[in-house]
Design a protein around this motif. Sequence first.
Motif, short mmCIF file in Angstrom:
data_model
loop_
_atom_site.label_atom_id
_atom_site.label_comp_id
_atom_site.label_asym_id
_atom_site.label_seq_id
_atom_site.Cartn_x
_atom_site.Cartn_y
_atom_site.Cartn_z
N SER A 439 0.88 -1.25 -0.02
CA SER A 439 0.12 0.01 -0.13
C SER A 439 0.97 1.24 -0.05
N GLY A 440 1.86 1.26 0.68
CA GLY A 440 2.97 2.28 0.87
C GLY A 440 3.44 2.57 -0.68
N LEU A 441 3.90 1.74 -1.35
CA LEU A 441 4.21 1.81 -2.67
C LEU A 441 3.49 2.25 -3.57
N LEU A 442 2.11 1.89 -3.64
CA LEU A 442 1.06 2.35 -4.41
C LEU A 442 0.55 3.96 -4.10
N ARG A 443 0.55 4.07 -2.61
CA ARG A 443 0.60 5.64 -2.23
C ARG A 443 1.54 6.45 -2.92
N ALA A 444 2.88 6.09 -3.10
CA ALA A 444 3.80 6.85 -3.66
C ALA A 444 3.77 6.93 -5.19
N LEU A 445 3.25 5.93 -5.75
CA LEU A 445 2.88 5.80 -7.08
C LEU A 445 1.68 6.96 -7.58
N GLN A 446 0.62 6.83 -6.77
CA GLN A 446 -0.42 7.49 -6.85
C GLN A 446 0.07 9.20 -6.86
N ALA A 447 0.72 9.61 -5.88
CA ALA A 447 1.45 10.75 -5.81
C ALA A 447 2.56 11.39 -6.64
N LYS A 448 2.82 10.35 -7.59
CA LYS A 448 3.97 10.44 -8.74
C LYS A 448 5.21 10.85 -7.93
N ARG A 449 5.73 10.22 -6.91
CA ARG A 449 7.13 10.46 -6.29
C ARG A 449 7.54 9.00 -6.17
#
Length: 488
Positions: A439-449
């Motif tokens: 979920s943390g990696l997906l959170r970063a991908l969603q924020a484009k970082r």
Amino acid sequence: MSTSTTIHELKTLVQSRHPVLVIESVEEERVRRLVEAAAGQLGLPVFEWSMTQGLRRSDDRDRPSGITAEPAKLLAHLADMKVQAIFVLHDLHAHLRAPMAERLFRDLAARLATTNATLILTGADIELPSTLEAEAVRVKMALPGPEELALVVHALLRSTDAIAADGVAERVIEALQGLTLNQARQAVAAVVVDGVLDAGDVQEVMERKVRAISEGGLLEYFPAEDNHFHLAGMANLKAWLERATVASTPAARELNITPPRGILLAGVPGCGKSLAAKYIARSWNRPLLKLDAGSLYDKYIGESERNLRAALDMAESLAPVVLWIDEIEKGLAVGGDDAGAAVARRMLGTLLTWMQEKRQDIFVVATSNDMSALPPELQRKGRFDEVFFVDLPSPEERSAIFAIHLTLRRQTPNRFDLRPLVAASDGFSGAEIEQVVVSGLLRALQAKRTPGTEAVLEELRATVPLSRSRPDAIAAVRARVRDFVPAS
């Protein structure tokens, strides 16, 4: 059990004047050969019956007898016969639930006990009325052994003019162990269509065997080469497994030490019990068979026990393997006095007997989330070689778990600061840590970082682990298993 053992058992039962035997099998020709072999050693004639052919001698099957085609007429006819013989009755069990047929059969069984004749009921899924079940002795027909399978393989090679590479036929015969003759014949016929039986066909035969076993829906098969699972922590368990490996060496056999039978892993949900089963199979380079204990239950009387026996037979046919019984308490919770508890008690007895007497190289890994539902018989040493308690991971184990799951997601753990992640994940299970990483990696991908420590930390802060949402439940689990050996 070998074919010769089955023949010996048939002989013994006939000589002991058991009037009714039951052989469950769809392989009529093989049943016929086994019965004729036993009868030949006893010097007895064999008669066969089916609804389409009536009753006739097995050595004269080309002459049907329509007079005895109906079940009631057959039973009346047998009651008048005084010959000492073996009567093989195909699919008669389907007609014995009618009151008249049931009564005729009971009278016949009583009469045959004095004439030394024997009835053998054969067919698939034989269920008898309770009054008849008490009269019958069930005979377990062994699966084909190497000799029978060799005959099938060589007969197909001759009939197809196929050429077998050096040593391949023997390896194919070994791979066919656990299949019926019909299944073995079909598997070999499929791989010799190109006129050659080579090393690649051995793997194809094994895959066909696995598919045939998996179609029953009782077992899930994980090939050894597909097992890439890693296990963080659990140092005590890993040390025990190293000792268990030594127990299978010739030096241990010299000391009359037998290989270990299996272990029971109990404890907090999501803390790696299932992963440990996969890790054990990987460490020993064995296939893994998963048996979901809850899938054994069937609404029909006797089917649950039959399912368990079938699953254990399948496991034996694939030995050496690791047999993982997942959530064993779902299949063997014996509390209460209702019908379900009675079934569970019978299944428990079947499993315990099998574990005590099995000769094949099968290492059992049973997992449980609720030890309170398991009977004491399963929890003591002797049934399992050891019982381990799997607790929430320690800080060192959590660090290793983060590193493993980051690596699996193609991240470099050194780019992450694991110290705050470990501190913030106190009370998290291994499964919860895995989900936090994803979920943390997906959170970063969603924020484009770029994925990093902060994204995983944010997910940790937003997650409430089971140990905090249900602290009483976790405390209860720990209290029940505190006397067992810690896996970590």
